[in-house]
Design an enzyme around this catalytic site. Structure first.
Site, PDB file in Angstrom:
ATOM      1  CE1 TYR A 222      -3.407   2.749   0.406  1.00  0.00           C
ATOM      2  CE2 TYR A 222      -2.175   3.409   2.353  1.00  0.00           C
ATOM      3  CZ  TYR A 222      -3.145   3.666   1.398  1.00  0.00           C
ATOM      4  OH  TYR A 222      -3.834   4.848   1.429  1.00  0.00           O
ATOM      5  CB  CYS A 274     -11.152  14.447   6.697  1.00  0.00           C
ATOM      6  SG  CYS A 274     -11.311  13.083   7.840  1.00  0.00           S
TER       7      CYS A 274
END
Ligand code: GTP
Ligand code: SPV
Ligand code: MN
Length: 625
Positions: A222, A274
């Protein structure tokens, strides 16, 4: 010309040897020699900045190096294993020397013990493989922002991602003085399974050696755990910045368009998943960067530069209505890596893309069909919530013309945001720099997301949205932010934003593009063009100033009811928030500056006084009266 050790020379092709010999830097050669002895690759390949070398990296990624082609020209896809879908904050640690103190809120391990462990996992990890050695630069090259980096990896996917996300740095590296500083990254994906995913994810480690400017990463793919220049470098940069008097932040940079064609540069920090990318890509505005910014002061002004030249962005709920600019870039031919999406018929699919998703395909856990369950009986989604795309900023229509300016751009406003369902209003301006840093940045709490492994939706303290990457004691980090305004004649205004406020039915109180109105309001405030309503914690917009912005920019009627719901001051919630945050500082941050406590107390006193006068919920209309 530097003499290359014979046992390394034997693993290099002629061109790679020539490239290495041309870099006169003994500590680079020592780092490479150590990495080769440790990981034992069969062959080694060195890459320059040339278009030919950059293309070769991509070709290697497609030739069994972690990527596969898609139908659209230039598009490829990549999978990380089912247990490797986000940043691993537990196994990411600072290697702590005996004489270093970081405080209880930073994750560390004794340096000697940690080095032994991670180097143990790296031992022989490149046997039978090719080691790639690449040079990149953080920020534009030839600037006081630039930091040279070397990445060693056995994953062509990692190198390819870096070639999209960072500026080439080989030529700059050659110009470094022999004792010049640079960041070093050593990554190995370790053994991989038939899908090309790291098998030993339980032995995944990301260890940061602050005294050697080196990060080790092993048994993971990742990008947040492996792409050295991204969050691994941010941790090294924060320490370097602290020593040298600048700042390294988890922030986007964008140009917000004001009246009369004015551009005001905003920087904004939000925790992972976010809202940084969604904000920086707002229609009609221009992007400079979406994730990491460095700040420097020159002649009494603050400047910032984008560390990257690409986006590693979340591809969930990206559709033509909510994220039109990103969506277009993702369906246009050109170099894009799709990570952890659903693949069917040579096409990528993701949740919330605004069209029908096929019932079968392959995804991050292998063959997938609708209704398929994991070992715990939970339904597997077609694409992961933290699925991502990797793309160059130059592929976008909305790239700001100053994006590569080596001087950076002047900072016109700062915003801090988080995932907060019940406390903060959609936007509020702090009264001044000090209160902004303390009550907005240093008080962020945000519900956790899929960008990090572990449970989502848990409210967590996240200082300046940079908590995961701060590599110095938190008190010093706050002080550095406060001090950054010293000598600045007119520090930019600081705002808090909250895109995630919900009503009693748990519905979001704001739409995804409403943030454009908050930003355009803030842009005018930054130029002192609008009055605002004073609350105990800062300045909020007047209803009549928002109405025309909603109408003209979004074609929406903005009702008094919507405004009142969104901008009601939740006094008790705010007091509770500052109590919670203060407790964290008292319990975990021994070097908290006294001004932080004093400011919390001042703000709470103002909140208590307002509660006595108006009660626990204050309508913004009452404050105008
Ligand atoms: P990192 O790349 O992890 O640092 O994240 P980021 O801060 O760039 O987050 P991003 O902008 O990609 O947004 C993450 C998620 O928040 C996406 O799934 C968006 O759909 C969602 N999101 C963004 N803005 C809004 C908003 O205004 N309202 C709601 N409800 N969701 C939003
Ligand atoms: C984040 O998690 O903040 C990201 C993605 O921007 S990562 O590369 O994982 O850091
Ligand atoms: Mn990020």
């Amino acid at each position: 010309m530097t003499q290359i050790n014979k046992f390394i020379r034997e693993k290099l092709d002629a061109k790679s040897l020539r490239l290495l010999e041309a870099v006169n830097n003994p500590s680079l050669h020592a780092f490479i020699e150590d990495a080769v002895r440790l990981t034992e690759p069969d062959t080694i390949r060195v890459f320059s900045d040339s278009a030919e070398d950059i293309a070769l990296i991509r070709q290697m990624a497609l030739n069994g190096g972690g990527e596969h082609p898609l139908k659209t020209p230039g598009h490829t896809y990549h999978f990380d294993g089912p247990n490797d879908q986000g940043r691993d904050t537990f196994s990411t640690r600072y290697l702590l020397p005996k004489d270093m103190e970081l405080g209880a809120s930073l994750n560390s391990i004794d340096r000697t013990e940690g080095l032994e462990e991670v180097r143990g996992f790296l031992k022989g990890s490149m046997k039978g493989k090719t080691m790639l050695i690449c040079f990149w630069c953080l920020c534009p090259t030839n600037s006081d922002f630039s930091i040279s980096c070397v990445q060693i990896t056995d994953s062509p996917y990692v190198a390819h991602s870096e070639s999209i996300l960072y500026r080439p740095g080989y030529e700059q590296f050659k110009k470094l003085p022999p004792d010049g500083e640079f960041f070093r990254f050593l990554h190995s994906e370790g053994e991989t399974d038939e899908n090309g995913c790291s098998i030993h994810w339980q032995k995944r480690r990301v260890y940061i050696d602050l005294i050697a400017d080196t990060v080790y990463s092993v048994n993971t793919q990742y990008a947040g755990n492996t792409v050295g220049l991204k969050k691994l470098a941010l941790r090294l940069a924060i320490q370097k910045a602290s020593k040298e008097g600048w700042l390294a932040e988890h922030m986007f940079i964008m140009g917000v368009r004001g009246p009369r064609n004015r551009t005001t540069y905003f920087v904004g920090a939000f925790p992972s998943a976010c809202g940084k990318t969604s904000t920086a890509m707002l229609p009609g505005q221009t992007i400079i960067g979406d994730d990491i910014a460095y700040f420097r002061k020159r002649n009494g002004r603050m400047y910032c530069a984008n560390v990257e030249q690409g986006i590693f962005g979340i591809i969930c709920d990206v559709n033509p209505d909510d994220d039109p600019v990103i969506y277009k870039a993702l369906v246009t031919p050109g170099e894009v890596i799709f990570g952890n999406v659903l693949i069917a018929d040579g096409k990528p699919y993701w949740e919330g893309m605004g069209c029908e998703i096929p019932e079968r395909g392959i995804n991050f856990q292998g063959e997938w069909y609708k209704g398929k369950k994991d070992a715990e009986g939970k339904e597997i989604p077609p694409s992961h919530k933290n699925a991502r795309y990797t793309i160059r900023l130059s592929a976008l229509d909305n790239l700001d013309p100053q994006a590569d300016n080596p001087e950076g751009v002047p900072i016109g406003a700062v915003i801090y945001g988080g995932r907060d369902s019940d406390t903060l209003v959609p936007i509020e301006q702090a009264f001044n720099w000090t209160e902004g840093i303390i009550t907005k940045g240093a008080s962020i709490e945000s519900e956790t997301t899929a960008a990090t492994l572990g449970q989502a939706g848990v409210r967590k303290f996240n200082i300046m949205a940079n908590q995961d990457f701060v590599s110095i004691p938190l008190g010093r980090y706050i002080q550095n932010n406060l001090d950054f305004a010293d000598g600045v004649s007119n520090p930019p205004p600081i705002f808090s934003v909250n895109y995630f406020l919900r009503d009693e039915k748990n519905e979001f109180l704001t739409g995804k593009l409403d943030k454009m109105v908050w930003l355009l309001w803030a842009e005018r405030r930054a130029h002192n063009e609008l009055d605002a309503i004073k609350t105990p914690t800062g300045w909020i917009p007047r209803y009549e100033d928002l109405v025309p912005l909603f109408r003209e920019k979004l074609g929406k009627t903005y009702t008094k009811e919507a405004y009142q719901k969104q901008f009601t001051i939740r006094v008790d919630k705010l007091i509770e928030k500052f109590d919670r945050v203060e407790k964290i500082y008292r319990d975990k941050v021994p070097d908290t500056p006294q001004i932080v406590y004093d400011t919390f107390e001042n703000v709470r006193q103002r909140l208590r006084a307002a509660r006595r006068q108006y009660g626990p919920f204050i309508s913004p209309f009452d404050l105008t009266a």
